[in-house]
Design a protein around this motif. Structure first.
Motif: not given
Length: 198
Positions: A106, A108, A132, A139, A144, A158
């Motif tokens: 990710s 972000e 991603i 995803p 993330i 993850s």
């Protein structure tokens, strides 16, 4: 992240009265595969920018490492914590296999890792990771989850990494507590012997 979990497990095992000697009692089928797979991953990571054919095959090599790793974990599924580790590795393997052999990350969640990392990630030049996008499959199984201070190391992990760490923790606790330190043994002897001396 897995290495962080191992270190934390060792510390907790020590404070619980366990001993590092318990690690010497570890008996795994195909135990030589684990260090070999680690060596292969490190070699690919450092050589893929220097050797053209390794760069072309890196995604396939990473997936092969995961497949062999899963086979190793399955062979040792009777060990405490190994079914949990297997589940975590499988989650990571699934998302990588569905996305061209790389772990989706990710953007972000990774912003705090710096612009250079983000640019390399978007360009697909960062090891076995890629950004991603709208085309990424599953995803939510990618990297993330951001970790930043007070956590000692900045990184993005993850769900599979979290699951793997839980399994590694259970396994290491089992090994260390199966061989308590001499001090713990002496303390127990002292407490059990005390009533007899009265």
């Amino acid at each position: 992240m897995v290495y962080d979990g191992i270190i934390l497990s060792l510390l907790i095992g020590w404070f619980r009265g366990g001993s590092l000697k318990g690690l010497a009692n570890m008996k795994l089928r195909g135990g030589w595969l684990f260090p070999l797979l680690l060596a292969v991953q490190f070699a690919v990571f450092f050589l893929q920018e220097r050797v053209a054919w390794i760069a072309k095959m890196s995604n396939g090599i990473f997936l092969l490492v995961y497949i062999i790793g899963l086979a190793f974990l399955w062979l040792n599924r009777h060990q405490p914590g190994f079914p949990v580790i297997f589940a975590g590795v499988l989650l990571n393997f699934i998302v990588m296999a569905l996305n061209g052999g790389r772990m989706p990350v990710s953007i972000e969640a990774a912003q705090f890792l710096g612009r250079e990392y983000i640019e390399a990630l978007k360009a697909g030049m960062y090891g076995k990771h890629q950004a991603i996008t709208s085309e990424t499959l599953l995803p939510f199984l990618g990297d993330i989850i951001p970790l930043s201070p007070p956590y000692p190391r900045r990184q993005v992990i993850s769900i599979g990494d979290v699951v793997m760490n839980v399994g590694a923790f259970l396994f290491i606790q089992h090994l260390m507590l199966s061989a308590p330190r001499h001090g713990a043994d002496d303390a127990e002897k002292g407490t059990t012997a005390a009533p007899a001396n009265q």
